[in-house]
Write a protein that holds these residues in place. Sequence first.
Motif, PDB file in Angstrom:
ATOM      1  N   GLN A 136     -59.600 -48.589  36.734  1.00 40.53           N
ATOM      2  CA  GLN A 136     -59.297 -49.901  36.172  1.00 40.53           C
ATOM      3  C   GLN A 136     -59.455 -51.011  37.219  1.00 40.53           C
ATOM      4  N   ALA A 137     -59.980 -52.152  36.773  1.00 46.19           N
ATOM      5  CA  ALA A 137     -60.218 -53.260  37.699  1.00 46.19           C
ATOM      6  C   ALA A 137     -58.928 -54.034  37.961  1.00 46.19           C
ATOM      7  N   ILE A 159     -59.952 -57.698  43.473  1.00 47.32           N
ATOM      8  CA  ILE A 159     -59.195 -57.082  44.567  1.00 47.32           C
ATOM      9  C   ILE A 159     -59.597 -55.630  44.764  1.00 47.32           C
ATOM     10  N   GLY A 160     -59.711 -54.880  43.682  1.00 45.62           N
ATOM     11  CA  GLY A 160     -60.074 -53.476  43.843  1.00 45.62           C
ATOM     12  C   GLY A 160     -59.982 -52.729  42.535  1.00 45.62           C
ATOM     13  N   GLN A 161     -59.890 -51.397  42.637  1.00 47.97           N
ATOM     14  CA  GLN A 161     -59.784 -50.587  41.431  1.00 47.97           C
ATOM     15  C   GLN A 161     -58.724 -49.515  41.598  1.00 47.97           C
ATOM     16  N   PRO A 187     -65.472 -55.647  34.975  1.00 46.37           N
ATOM     17  CA  PRO A 187     -65.995 -56.538  33.947  1.00 46.37           C
ATOM     18  C   PRO A 187     -66.854 -57.628  34.589  1.00 46.37           C
ATOM     19  N   ARG A 188     -67.701 -58.253  33.804  1.00 49.66           N
ATOM     20  CA  ARG A 188     -68.696 -59.176  34.328  1.00 49.66           C
ATOM     21  C   ARG A 188     -68.101 -60.500  34.762  1.00 49.66           C
ATOM     22  N   LEU A 234     -53.786 -56.538  36.303  1.00 49.80           N
ATOM     23  CA  LEU A 234     -54.555 -55.392  35.819  1.00 49.80           C
ATOM     24  C   LEU A 234     -55.371 -55.868  34.620  1.00 49.80           C
ATOM     25  N   LEU A 235     -56.634 -55.469  34.553  1.00 44.00           N
ATOM     26  CA  LEU A 235     -57.489 -55.912  33.446  1.00 44.00           C
ATOM     27  C   LEU A 235     -57.765 -54.773  32.486  1.00 44.00           C
TER      28      LEU A 235
END
Lengths: 287, 174
Positions: free
Chosen positions: A150-151, A159-161, A231-232, A269-270
């Motif tokens: 998760q991004a 920031i990271g995953q 995500p873009r 969190l996205l």
Amino acid sequence: MKSLFTLNPSTPARLLGLLLVSIALMVSDHRYHQTHFIRSTIGGVLYPLERLVSVPGDISKWLAVYFTTRASLQSQVESLGRLNLFQQAKLQELARLELENNRLRELLDSPLQRNKNSVLLADIIRVNLHPFRKLIAIDRGQQDRVYEGQAIVGAQGIIGQVVEVFPMHSNVLLISDPSHALLAENNRTGLRALLVGSGEADRVYLQNISSSADIQIGDLFQTSGLDGLYPRNYPVARVLEIGRIEGEAFLSVTAKPLAQLDSIREVLLLWPEQNISGKSQPIGHDK
Amino acid sequence: MSTQKSSPVNTPKNSRRNQATLSNFLFSIVIALALTLMPLPSNIEQYQPEWLLLFLIFWVVRKPETYGLGTVWILGLILDVIRGALLGQHALGFVISCYLCQQFHQRAHLFSMPQQCILIPLALLPHFILSYLVYGLLDQSPSSWHYWLPIISSTAIWPIISIVLGGWRGAKTF
């Protein structure tokens, strides 16, 4: 009573057995990812201790807020109010642009839609997970439907995953980690490049940019959405240095991540639309 | 740690003493885990000693009949989870380092503190080398020599751990 001669329980056979089990475990962890149960159990059991250890830091943070002077609070409120006004104005413009964009896309029959992401605020509970890898722990886990890969974004950029999910918390790999890579694109020219961490919080490398490419210092790189992870169109880093080496096919480009990777406290969190599958995640929902 | 030296008046001496050392052991391990998890400023973070391994070396040398390699291995796994490392990576190094120390447990209390401070880095070295090799296999080789700093800081902190946990020389009384 034990005899003195039985005092040596660790035979070489036992050592050998444990070594073999360790190696088997490492292989199964690395190749087949079959060890999630062990990890999440141990991680879940340790979570209370982890929170307990961070209590002194939390108290000092709280004290710092509590003893802030009235004047500084006032000026903070004032500047935040002004910022809010600016951002509201920008948002109105954005809503207009979004409408216009959708209309244009309809006219062009484009299947691409601006993706709407759900977000959830998370606190960072630990930053020095590992002596030299850039891992942080956040206070959201399985129960918040966090998933691996998760991004994670901050106010300024990516920031990271998420790399590991525990029942109550999860580990996040920052984009500055040497083993982290994402496919970024230049928002001025659309040029794509692999963005790889350097191990330092304030720089990342952009790889595979040919020496004839159009790139300038100050160019903004954003996520391309083509790596299947991020995500873009989220900003990632700004170009800091471009090194041209005579005879080399590629440039050595250094960029500075937009997010303050070593001083962030809170992250988002996205959940991209397609991952939600019916269950809607409240937008901006917090504890 | 005074509970370890149970007075001769107690009749079920051994069991009581074992209980006391077990609770001491568990308590010290929780302390070691807390020290490992403790958030540190980023500039001194890289000097963080390998707390858990030092504590385990202490117990393995002091009570080799109670705390064997199995205990060490399980606690190594816990550290793997804490660090987000490959499962078994720290466990592997811990087991080898502690095995070496255990081989010396009967001679250990003859060593003076300066001698112990020479032996501790030698005992830690296999763990750090193995871990380095595993990182290398994963293409995550530590980029700077700071990787080896914890050996120095661990050696520097060893006398304090040894004295606070009851003293290596105290092992004579068992």
